[in-house]
Design a protein around this motif. Sequence first.
Motif, PDB file in Angstrom:
ATOM      1  N   PRO A  38      -3.721  -5.308   5.748  1.00 18.22           N
ATOM      2  CA  PRO A  38      -3.122  -4.595   4.619  1.00 18.22           C
ATOM      3  C   PRO A  38      -4.118  -3.906   3.712  1.00 18.22           C
ATOM      4  O   PRO A  38      -3.821  -2.842   3.203  1.00 18.22           O
ATOM      5  CB  PRO A  38      -2.359  -5.690   3.880  1.00 18.22           C
ATOM      6  CG  PRO A  38      -3.027  -6.960   4.281  1.00 18.22           C
ATOM      7  CD  PRO A  38      -3.519  -6.774   5.647  1.00 18.22           C
ATOM      8  N   TYR A  39      -5.277  -4.414   3.507  1.00 18.80           N
ATOM      9  CA  TYR A  39      -6.185  -3.813   2.523  1.00 18.80           C
ATOM     10  C   TYR A  39      -7.589  -3.808   3.051  1.00 18.80           C
ATOM     11  O   TYR A  39      -7.956  -4.583   3.931  1.00 18.80           O
ATOM     12  CB  TYR A  39      -6.124  -4.576   1.181  1.00 18.80           C
ATOM     13  CG  TYR A  39      -4.761  -4.483   0.562  1.00 18.80           C
ATOM     14  CD1 TYR A  39      -4.343  -3.287  -0.028  1.00 18.80           C
ATOM     15  CD2 TYR A  39      -3.888  -5.554   0.603  1.00 18.80           C
ATOM     16  CE1 TYR A  39      -3.071  -3.196  -0.558  1.00 18.80           C
ATOM     17  CE2 TYR A  39      -2.624  -5.449   0.071  1.00 18.80           C
ATOM     18  CZ  TYR A  39      -2.226  -4.272  -0.512  1.00 18.80           C
ATOM     19  OH  TYR A  39      -0.979  -4.167  -1.027  1.00 18.80           O
ATOM     20  N   THR A  55      -4.143  -5.666  -5.361  1.00 21.44           N
ATOM     21  CA  THR A  55      -5.033  -4.546  -5.054  1.00 21.44           C
ATOM     22  C   THR A  55      -6.283  -4.524  -5.928  1.00 21.44           C
ATOM     23  O   THR A  55      -7.252  -3.831  -5.584  1.00 21.44           O
ATOM     24  CB  THR A  55      -4.278  -3.221  -5.212  1.00 21.44           C
ATOM     25  OG1 THR A  55      -3.757  -3.132  -6.545  1.00 21.44           O
ATOM     26  CG2 THR A  55      -3.140  -3.128  -4.200  1.00 21.44           C
ATOM     27  N   ALA A 110      -4.237  -8.621   0.325  1.00 23.99           N
ATOM     28  CA  ALA A 110      -2.826  -8.396   0.008  1.00 23.99           C
ATOM     29  C   ALA A 110      -1.959  -9.032   1.075  1.00 23.99           C
ATOM     30  O   ALA A 110      -2.405  -9.463   2.124  1.00 23.99           O
ATOM     31  CB  ALA A 110      -2.552  -6.900  -0.077  1.00 23.99           C
ATOM     32  N   GLN A 111      -0.684  -9.060   0.774  1.00 29.87           N
ATOM     33  CA  GLN A 111       0.278  -9.609   1.727  1.00 29.87           C
ATOM     34  C   GLN A 111       0.282  -8.738   2.976  1.00 29.87           C
ATOM     35  O   GLN A 111       0.430  -7.532   2.897  1.00 29.87           O
ATOM     36  CB  GLN A 111       1.667  -9.627   1.087  1.00 29.87           C
ATOM     37  CG  GLN A 111       2.738 -10.178   2.025  1.00 29.87           C
ATOM     38  CD  GLN A 111       4.094 -10.135   1.374  1.00 29.87           C
ATOM     39  OE1 GLN A 111       4.180  -9.782   0.205  1.00 29.87           O
ATOM     40  NE2 GLN A 111       5.121 -10.494   2.101  1.00 29.87           N
ATOM     41  N   SER A 127       9.048  -5.585  -4.395  1.00 30.79           N
ATOM     42  CA  SER A 127       8.085  -6.060  -3.403  1.00 30.79           C
ATOM     43  C   SER A 127       6.803  -5.234  -3.452  1.00 30.79           C
ATOM     44  O   SER A 127       5.697  -5.776  -3.309  1.00 30.79           O
ATOM     45  CB  SER A 127       8.702  -5.987  -1.998  1.00 30.79           C
ATOM     46  OG  SER A 127       7.771  -6.357  -1.015  1.00 30.79           O
ATOM     47  N   LEU A 136       1.802  -0.861   1.290  1.00 31.78           N
ATOM     48  CA  LEU A 136       2.246  -1.576   0.089  1.00 31.78           C
ATOM     49  C   LEU A 136       3.707  -1.971   0.176  1.00 31.78           C
ATOM     50  O   LEU A 136       4.130  -2.937  -0.469  1.00 31.78           O
ATOM     51  CB  LEU A 136       2.018  -0.695  -1.146  1.00 31.78           C
ATOM     52  CG  LEU A 136       0.547  -0.329  -1.433  1.00 31.78           C
ATOM     53  CD1 LEU A 136       0.467   0.615  -2.622  1.00 31.78           C
ATOM     54  CD2 LEU A 136      -0.276  -1.576  -1.678  1.00 31.78           C
ATOM     55  N   GLY A 137       4.478  -1.263   0.967  1.00 32.37           N
ATOM     56  CA  GLY A 137       5.895  -1.573   1.102  1.00 32.37           C
ATOM     57  C   GLY A 137       6.645  -0.392   1.666  1.00 32.37           C
ATOM     58  O   GLY A 137       6.106   0.703   1.830  1.00 32.37           O
ATOM     59  N   SER A 158       4.780  -6.423  -6.300  1.00 29.59           N
ATOM     60  CA  SER A 158       4.094  -7.674  -5.977  1.00 29.59           C
ATOM     61  C   SER A 158       2.845  -7.414  -5.150  1.00 29.59           C
ATOM     62  O   SER A 158       1.801  -8.052  -5.350  1.00 29.59           O
ATOM     63  CB  SER A 158       5.049  -8.598  -5.214  1.00 29.59           C
ATOM     64  OG  SER A 158       6.184  -8.898  -6.002  1.00 29.59           O
ATOM     65  N   ASN A 159       2.920  -6.489  -4.206  1.00 30.69           N
ATOM     66  CA  ASN A 159       1.745  -6.177  -3.385  1.00 30.69           C
ATOM     67  C   ASN A 159       0.660  -5.493  -4.204  1.00 30.69           C
ATOM     68  O   ASN A 159      -0.536  -5.678  -3.947  1.00 30.69           O
ATOM     69  CB  ASN A 159       2.146  -5.287  -2.206  1.00 30.69           C
ATOM     70  CG  ASN A 159       2.943  -6.045  -1.161  1.00 30.69           C
ATOM     71  OD1 ASN A 159       2.834  -7.261  -1.037  1.00 30.69           O
ATOM     72  ND2 ASN A 159       3.775  -5.336  -0.410  1.00 30.69           N
TER      73      ASN A 159
END
Length: 731
Positions: A10-11, A528, A24-25, A520, A493-494, A523-524
Amino acid sequence: MLRDPALVSPYRGDDPDGGARPAAQPARSTISPLLLQYWNAVLRRRWTIVGIVATFVVVALVATLLTAPRYTASVQLEISREQKRITNVQSIESEEAGRDMEFYATQYALLKTRPIAERVSSDLRLAGNDEFFAAHGVQNAGGDLAAGGRERIAVREKLAIDLLLANVDIVPVRTSRLVNVNYTSRSPDFSARIANAWTAAFIAKSMERQLDSTADARRILERRLANLRQRLEESERMVVSYASDEGIVTLDQTRDSEGKTQSTRTLAANNLDALNTALNVAIDARVLAESRLRAAGSTTSEALSSPALAGLRQQRAQVAAEYAKMLVQYEAGYPTVEALARQRDALDTAIRQETDRIAGGRTQEYRQSLQRETELRAEVERLRGSLTKQQRAGIQWNVYQRDADTNRQLYDALLQRYKEIGIAANVGANNISVVEPAQIPVVPSSPKLFLNLALALVGGLMVAGVVVIALEQLDDGVREPAEVQTLLGLPLLGNTPNVEGNVVHELNDAKSHLYEAYFSVRSNLAFTTSHGLPRTLSVTSTRPAEGKSSTALALALVMGRTGKNVLLIDADMRSPSQHDLVGCPNTAGLSNYLAGDDDWQRNVQETLYKGVSLIAAGPTPPSPAELLTGERLPRFIASVAGQYDHVVIDSPPILGLTDAPILGEAVEGCILVVEAGGVPVRGIRSSIARLEMVHAHVFGVILTKLQQRRGGYGYGYGYGYGGDRYGDDRT
């Protein structure tokens, strides 16, 4: 474009402030299964598929209904490997020829040849029959030429033959000796007539080929027989002439079953054999005579077996007995006794003379036997020399004789073959028979409506599949959340659903799927930076109408509902939209401050949303990019960041403009909004590259307008929304 699964992270990178960025998630780990991708592609292009298939089916239906019905008549033939043997005479064709693998293929090819078509056309007189041409959809055949001219007749004949060859079909029955001859036309009667005539022509042509080959063979054999006859006569004449010159007289000859001379008995050999036999007899007689000559005279077999000598000896014995008796009674001088003595002496003399005569006969016999033996031996030696001379001459005579025998064998064999071929040709046996003649068809063989519709359906589906795959390959946008990391190299991020109606109404409902999606995302975003949610951020996209304005408003609204003081700034001075979304006027705003008005606080407008304030874009300036490049923008960002917990900037699109990179450099980071299946990947990558050129930090990507069925992504019970746009095309 269907892509392979890939794991996403994710990141990436470190926090711009120097702190390590917390992980991140993670987004979904893999792309959707390949079959699911195909199914989603079908759903996306369903109207294209329906249109293509419907077009194919309609065209097939119209073509079937407009096509004239055609009737097919079929004749079934049996083609045997061997001809029916009516006589025990072999034909000129090899018996093994029919067992070759190419036999039936040759027969099938011969069934569809131009000579057969020419024969059928001639037998049925099709060139002059207009109904025949009409049965094949040909009107006014040869009509452009002069009526009755030879050229017109030739054209019609050629056209008739071409039509026959084009409409006949040879269909072998697998694993059998059967073959179907099918003929198709618009006329049932013509189809049956031509099919039957075709098989009859093929059988006749087959027999003609056999007869022609037989006639050729007979002509060849006749020439060979004439040559061999002449050679045989010459060779036999040479044998007789040479035997006459050399004095070779043959009494008898024996030949084997093939006519070859096995043995020949000559006169000299026969005479020598006879003389040799006589010589052997003479030798036996001479030896016997010599043996008898050496024996004693009175004890020889002739003496013992001679009747005269036996009578004399008997008489002497009687006289001797009487003499002995008389001596007992009388004296030797007694006359009777003397008479008996004289009689006895006379008999002894006679016996001695007879014995000498017998001995003289043996000597004479021996001399005669010896003379005969000598004469016969001399004659045998003479004949042996003569036979030896004949045997030397017989070597060449045998050469002539073998040549004559060879010529006789060849002549007899060819003569026998010539007679057999004549018999086989007159019988006319054939290996082709008609199993089932053609009947007039009552049901058309084509067109077949259901078959054509089925083929059209299959063809339409295949073409539609190719078209869908091609469109999917051309459409290389990001369609699934799992593709973000793989294709763009940025964290996800979503993703937000595609909704119909007013986006603001959906955001006002805290239980809606759209609100939950942006919550959501919020939340992500907290992962960051090292300090949680970014203090300042901009929301941009590659092109307009990807949902960036709605995303900026949604993030501000979600942050405000969590108790934060959020300032929403509409920096898209070319096409402002935030004031419409929140229901505020756009009389003054960001453009006023950038143009020189230092009091930005009076341009802040309170909204109906908890904790959310708005600075509208303000009047549209002549050159928004020039206003953003000055020193006032960083000072403005620093001022508002000091008074609000979070600042969310609605940035213009990236491609074609310089506004978004400038704003991205001035804030803590930016969010890239990407429409699912919208902008091609190369365009998105170009936007990311422009942001990286100004060292703008990109927090990640928000994938918007995701269809409910695409990839199986959803929230809770699914999105439940349709449509293609969030609302206003300007967002």
